[in-house]
Every structure is written in C-alpha cells, then in structure tokens.
Design a protein around this motif. Structure first.
Motif, PDB file in Angstrom:
ATOM      1  N   ALA A  41       0.833  -1.200   0.000  1.00 35.46           N
ATOM      2  CA  ALA A  41       0.000   0.000   0.000  1.00 35.46           C
ATOM      3  C   ALA A  41       0.874   1.260   0.000  1.00 35.46           C
ATOM      4  O   ALA A  41       0.564   2.239  -0.690  1.00 35.46           O
ATOM      5  CB  ALA A  41      -0.929  -0.006   1.212  1.00 35.46           C
TER       6      ALA A  41
ATOM      7  N   ARG B 252       0.745   4.181  -2.829  1.00 29.46           N
ATOM      8  CA  ARG B 252       0.482   5.587  -2.481  1.00 29.46           C
ATOM      9  C   ARG B 252       1.586   6.518  -2.971  1.00 29.46           C
ATOM     10  O   ARG B 252       1.342   7.693  -3.192  1.00 29.46           O
ATOM     11  CB  ARG B 252       0.331   5.733  -0.974  1.00 29.46           C
TER      12      ARG B 252
ATOM     13  N   LEU C  49      -5.766   2.782  -7.126  1.00 27.06           N
ATOM     14  CA  LEU C  49      -5.864   2.696  -5.661  1.00 27.06           C
ATOM     15  C   LEU C  49      -7.272   2.282  -5.236  1.00 27.06           C
ATOM     16  O   LEU C  49      -7.442   1.421  -4.365  1.00 27.06           O
ATOM     17  CB  LEU C  49      -5.504   4.039  -5.022  1.00 27.06           C
TER      18      LEU C  49
ATOM     19  N   VAL D 176      -7.047   0.702  -1.644  1.00 25.18           N
ATOM     20  CA  VAL D 176      -6.002   1.430  -0.925  1.00 25.18           C
ATOM     21  C   VAL D 176      -6.418   2.891  -0.825  1.00 25.18           C
ATOM     22  O   VAL D 176      -6.726   3.526  -1.826  1.00 25.18           O
ATOM     23  CB  VAL D 176      -4.640   1.323  -1.667  1.00 25.18           C
TER      24      VAL D 176
END
Length: 85
Positions: A14, A18, A68, A73
C-alpha cells in the motif's frame, strides 16, 4: 547490482502504491494490478482494462487514483484536507 525500480508483479505494498505519481505508464499500472505488459496492452486494445486509460499522443497513461480505488487502498491524502493557509 542495481535495485529494482518497481516491485514485481503483484507484490506492491500500500505504501508503494500511495507513492506513485498522479499518472503512470501502462507497464506500472499493469504491474500494480498483477498483470504483465502484454496482457495490459491487450486489455487496453480491447477496451477492457479495469481502470480508465488516457491516450496521450501515441502512448497511454493511467491515472493512479482509480488503481488505488480498485485495490482498496486509501490515497495518501485521506488523513484529512490540506490546509491552504
């Protein structure tokens, strides 16, 4: 020996997701979604890629936010609004 610039297919954390820029190339998007470059290109060609793809001249770019969202996420700025003061 050189370090890998991107994680192996399907091995993204994750935190690494990001850290991606606002848009990525097809190879990076496919890797994050667990597929190889050839499969990603075939899905784009057939209009079946699982997230929106933007044609930019003769190449394609993929927005990171839909990747995402598909993977569940939270974006990096999900902690709260950015202060403009």
């Amino acid at each position: 020996m050189t370090a890998r610039l991107r994680p192996k297919r399907g091995e993204w954390t994750a935190r690494q997701l990001r850290a991606l820029p606002v848009t990525v190339d097809v190879e990076t998007a496919g890797s994050a979604l667990g597929m190889g470059l050839w499969k990603a290109r075939a899905l784009i060609r057939d209009g079946q890629f699982p997230v929106p793809v933007i044609r930019h001249g003769c190449r394609y770019i993929v927005p990171t936010r839909p990747i995402l969202a598909l993977l569940g996420v939270e974006p990096a700025d999900a902690d709260g609004p950015v202060s403009t003061r």
